[in-house]
Write an enzyme that holds these catalytic residues in place. Structure first.
Site, PDB file in Angstrom:
ATOM      1  N   GLU A   1       0.733  13.624   3.916  1.00  0.00           N
ATOM      2  CA  GLU A   1       1.779  14.576   2.457  1.00  0.00           C
ATOM      3  C   GLU A   1       0.866  15.278   0.879  1.00  0.00           C
ATOM      4  O   GLU A   1       1.438  16.326   1.480  1.00  0.00           O
ATOM      5  CB  GLU A   1       2.896  13.643   1.915  1.00  0.00           C
ATOM      6  CG  GLU A   1       3.554  12.003   2.675  1.00  0.00           C
ATOM      7  CD  GLU A   1       4.648  11.346   2.670  1.00  0.00           C
ATOM      8  OE1 GLU A   1       3.383  10.225   1.489  1.00  0.00           O
ATOM      9  OE2 GLU A   1       5.377  11.139   2.500  1.00  0.00           O
TER      10      GLU A   1
ATOM     11  N   GLU B   1       3.719   4.612   8.244  1.00  0.00           N
ATOM     12  CA  GLU B   1       4.417   3.805   6.794  1.00  0.00           C
ATOM     13  C   GLU B   1       5.689   2.674   7.875  1.00  0.00           C
ATOM     14  O   GLU B   1       5.665   1.904   7.077  1.00  0.00           O
ATOM     15  CB  GLU B   1       5.864   4.234   5.915  1.00  0.00           C
ATOM     16  CG  GLU B   1       5.118   5.836   5.241  1.00  0.00           C
ATOM     17  CD  GLU B   1       4.058   6.556   5.288  1.00  0.00           C
ATOM     18  OE1 GLU B   1       4.321   7.198   6.951  1.00  0.00           O
ATOM     19  OE2 GLU B   1       4.093   7.241   4.433  1.00  0.00           O
TER      20      GLU B   1
ATOM     21  N   ALA C   1      -0.847   5.398   0.463  1.00  0.00           N
ATOM     22  CA  ALA C   1      -0.747   5.359  -1.045  1.00  0.00           C
ATOM     23  C   ALA C   1      -1.411   4.285  -0.833  1.00  0.00           C
ATOM     24  O   ALA C   1      -1.393   2.969   0.528  1.00  0.00           O
ATOM     25  CB  ALA C   1       0.402   5.749  -0.988  1.00  0.00           C
TER      26      ALA C   1
HETATM   27  N1  CO8 Z   1      -4.320   1.411   0.443  1.00  0.00           N
HETATM   28  C1  CO8 Z   1      -5.661   0.559   0.176  1.00  0.00           C
HETATM   29  N2  CO8 Z   1      -6.907   0.913   1.352  1.00  0.00           N
HETATM   30  C2  CO8 Z   1      -6.761   0.927   1.603  1.00  0.00           C
HETATM   31  C3  CO8 Z   1      -5.914   1.976   2.535  1.00  0.00           C
HETATM   32  C4  CO8 Z   1      -4.328   1.928   2.231  1.00  0.00           C
HETATM   33  N3  CO8 Z   1      -3.688   3.011   2.452  1.00  0.00           N
HETATM   34  N4  CO8 Z   1      -6.451   1.791   3.338  1.00  0.00           N
HETATM   35  C5  CO8 Z   1      -7.719   1.960   3.680  1.00  0.00           C
HETATM   36  N5  CO8 Z   1      -7.870   0.970   2.400  1.00  0.00           N
HETATM   37  C6  CO8 Z   1      -9.163   0.221   2.189  1.00  0.00           C
HETATM   38  C7  CO8 Z   1      -8.918  -1.141   3.010  1.00  0.00           C
HETATM   39  O1  CO8 Z   1      -8.274  -2.287   2.720  1.00  0.00           O
HETATM   40  C8  CO8 Z   1     -10.397  -1.268   3.647  1.00  0.00           C
HETATM   41  O2  CO8 Z   1     -11.057  -2.330   2.218  1.00  0.00           O
HETATM   42  P1  CO8 Z   1     -11.832  -3.506   2.297  1.00  0.00           P
HETATM   43  O3  CO8 Z   1     -13.533  -3.133   2.600  1.00  0.00           O
HETATM   44  O4  CO8 Z   1     -11.848  -4.280   0.680  1.00  0.00           O
HETATM   45  O5  CO8 Z   1     -11.497  -4.749   2.892  1.00  0.00           O
HETATM   46  C9  CO8 Z   1     -11.346  -0.024   3.404  1.00  0.00           C
HETATM   47  O6  CO8 Z   1     -10.385   0.493   3.449  1.00  0.00           O
HETATM   48  C10 CO8 Z   1     -12.124  -0.061   5.135  1.00  0.00           C
HETATM   49  O7  CO8 Z   1     -10.734   0.216   5.680  1.00  0.00           O
HETATM   50  P2  CO8 Z   1     -10.673  -0.370   7.125  1.00  0.00           P
HETATM   51  O8  CO8 Z   1     -11.473  -1.857   7.148  1.00  0.00           O
HETATM   52  O9  CO8 Z   1      -9.721  -0.748   7.716  1.00  0.00           O
HETATM   53  O10 CO8 Z   1     -11.153   0.806   7.703  1.00  0.00           O
HETATM   54  P3  CO8 Z   1     -11.326   0.704   9.113  1.00  0.00           P
HETATM   55  O11 CO8 Z   1     -11.679   2.384   9.918  1.00  0.00           O
HETATM   56  O12 CO8 Z   1     -11.059  -0.025  10.224  1.00  0.00           O
HETATM   57  O13 CO8 Z   1      -9.653   2.176   9.818  1.00  0.00           O
HETATM   58  C11 CO8 Z   1      -7.813   2.781   8.970  1.00  0.00           C
HETATM   59  C12 CO8 Z   1      -8.732   3.208   9.397  1.00  0.00           C
HETATM   60  C13 CO8 Z   1      -7.172   2.716  10.537  1.00  0.00           C
HETATM   61  C14 CO8 Z   1      -7.345   4.287   8.071  1.00  0.00           C
HETATM   62  C15 CO8 Z   1      -7.188   1.609   7.847  1.00  0.00           C
HETATM   63  O14 CO8 Z   1      -7.684   1.500   7.030  1.00  0.00           O
HETATM   64  C16 CO8 Z   1      -5.452   1.734   7.441  1.00  0.00           C
HETATM   65  O15 CO8 Z   1      -4.400   1.778   9.275  1.00  0.00           O
HETATM   66  N6  CO8 Z   1      -5.067   2.259   6.795  1.00  0.00           N
HETATM   67  C17 CO8 Z   1      -3.954   2.349   6.319  1.00  0.00           C
HETATM   68  C18 CO8 Z   1      -2.733   3.187   6.478  1.00  0.00           C
HETATM   69  C19 CO8 Z   1      -2.328   3.708   6.168  1.00  0.00           C
HETATM   70  O16 CO8 Z   1      -0.966   2.324   6.234  1.00  0.00           O
HETATM   71  N7  CO8 Z   1      -1.504   4.319   5.139  1.00  0.00           N
HETATM   72  C20 CO8 Z   1       0.202   4.666   5.092  1.00  0.00           C
HETATM   73  C21 CO8 Z   1       0.219   3.411   3.762  1.00  0.00           C
HETATM   74  S1  CO8 Z   1       2.178   4.337   3.038  1.00  0.00           S
HETATM   75  C22 CO8 Z   1       1.906   5.697   1.879  1.00  0.00           C
HETATM   76  O17 CO8 Z   1       1.009   6.243   2.018  1.00  0.00           O
HETATM   77  C23 CO8 Z   1       3.081   5.980   1.684  1.00  0.00           C
HETATM   78  C24 CO8 Z   1       3.165   6.776   0.668  1.00  0.00           C
HETATM   79  C25 CO8 Z   1       3.995   7.132  -0.268  1.00  0.00           C
HETATM   80  C26 CO8 Z   1       4.104   5.773  -0.644  1.00  0.00           C
HETATM   81  C27 CO8 Z   1       5.396   5.648  -1.621  1.00  0.00           C
HETATM   82  C28 CO8 Z   1       6.012   5.068  -3.273  1.00  0.00           C
HETATM   83  C29 CO8 Z   1       6.760   3.920  -2.958  1.00  0.00           C
END
Ligand code: CO8
Length: 259
Positions: A114, A134, A66
């Site tokens: 999910e 999360e 998300a």
């Molecule tokens: N949300 C928003 N932006 C994201 C997300 C995300 N989940 N994942 C990546 N991005 C963005 C980054 O911010 C980055 O943007 P920018 O270039 O503007 O800085 C761009 O995508 C590229 O990402 P990275 O530079 O971080 O790329 P890396 O190769 O270094 O890393 C990863 C890749 C490991 C995937 C890393 O991006 C990461 O850890 N992302 C987050 C993963 C995460 O924690 N996902 C879970 C989110 S919580 C969730 O899904 C809950 C679901 C239920 C919600 C319920 C509602 C309340």
């Protein structure tokens, strides 16, 4: 209909939904979820579409979760609404009358994992990574991850993944039964289409009834599940496909379903 973050391609009875926010690794913001919701209605109502494949755009991510930026300032009430909405959209995938294949082409984290779990079958490329990170953000899975992951892989491994936030690669995901096949990234969509075509050679009504029996049966006790199965089994005998399938067998020819 035009969408900003979701693409829909249709070819030869197979629909391909591509989650398309590559700059945010296809993270699901509210707009993307809403578009997915609408596209699913199109797929459900299009009689030409027999199988749906869902994938992410680019070579890095299926869906990286998300949208964290969008979630960061949510009130508890807004968070609940977002969670309930995501759950509803994913449930729509699960209850779609057609089979749905997740073609996981990279990161499938949080809401991305999910999303894949709401699909009927998951295949993944070698570079794919699965996880529920999360708790590292101070939240819990909110799009049914606490519910579907233990149902799919058992509570011990599900709790380990959710409590540690660990990412696993596709070989590990295959080993624990989260996905059913690992392929080269370059072959992923072709492999998903091959699987789709195999299903399309069978009775679509029978597949749909089997899907309902499995889904409803997994949510109840065995006796109730067996009753559901018997009802769906009996429904098959109201269809032309059942007649055609059995006549074709006795005539030693391939069946022609869906007439
Ligand atoms: N949300 C928003 N932006 C994201 C997300 C995300 N989940 N994942 C990546 N991005 C963005 C980054 O911010 C980055 O943007 P920018 O270039 O503007 O800085 C761009 O995508 C590229 O990402 P990275 O530079 O971080 O790329 P890396 O190769 O270094 O890393 C990863 C890749 C490991 C995937 C890393 O991006 C990461 O850890 N992302 C987050 C993963 C995460 O924690 N996902 C879970 C989110 S919580 C969730 O899904 C809950 C679901 C239920 C919600 C319920 C509602 C309340």
């Amino acid at each position: 209909m035009d969408f900003n973050n979701v693409l829909l391609n249709k070819d030869d009875g197979i629909a391909l939904i591509i989650i398309n926010r590559p700059k945010a690794l296809n993270a699901l913001n509210y707009e993307t979820l809403k578009e997915l919701d609408s596209v699913l209605d199109i797929v459900e109502n299009d009689k030409e579409i027999k199988v749906l494949i869902i994938t992410g755009s680019g070579e890095k991510a299926f869906v990286a979760g998300a949208d964290i930026a969008e979630m960061s300032n949510m009130t508890p009430l807004e968070a609940k609404k977002f969670s309930l909405y995501g759950q509803k959209v994913f449930r729509k995938i699960e209850m779609l009358s057609k089979p749905v294949i997740a073609a996981v082409n990279g990161f499938a984290l949080g809401g991305g994992c999910e999303l894949s779990m709401a699909c009927d079958i998951r295949i993944a490329s070698k570079n794919a990574k699965f996880g529920q990170p999360e708790v590292g953000l101070g939240i819990i899975p909110g799009f049914s991850g606490t519910q579907r992951l233990p149902r799919l892989i058992g509570t011990s491994k599900a709790k380990e993944l959710i409590f540690t936030g660990d990412m696993i690669n596709s070989d590990e995901a295959y080993k624990i039964g989260l996905i059913s096949k690992v392929v080269e990234l370059s072959d992923l969509i072709e492999e998903a289409k091959k699987l789709a075509k195999k299903m399309m050679s069978k009775s679509q009504i029978a597949i749909s009834l089997a899907k309902e029996a499995i889904n409803k049966g997994m949510e109840t006790d065995l006796d109730t599940g067996n009753t559901i199965e018997a009802e769906k089994f009996s429904l098959c005998f109201t269809t032309d496909d059942q007649k055609e399938g059995m006549i074709a067998f006795s005539e030693k020819r391939a069946p022609k379903f869906g007439k």
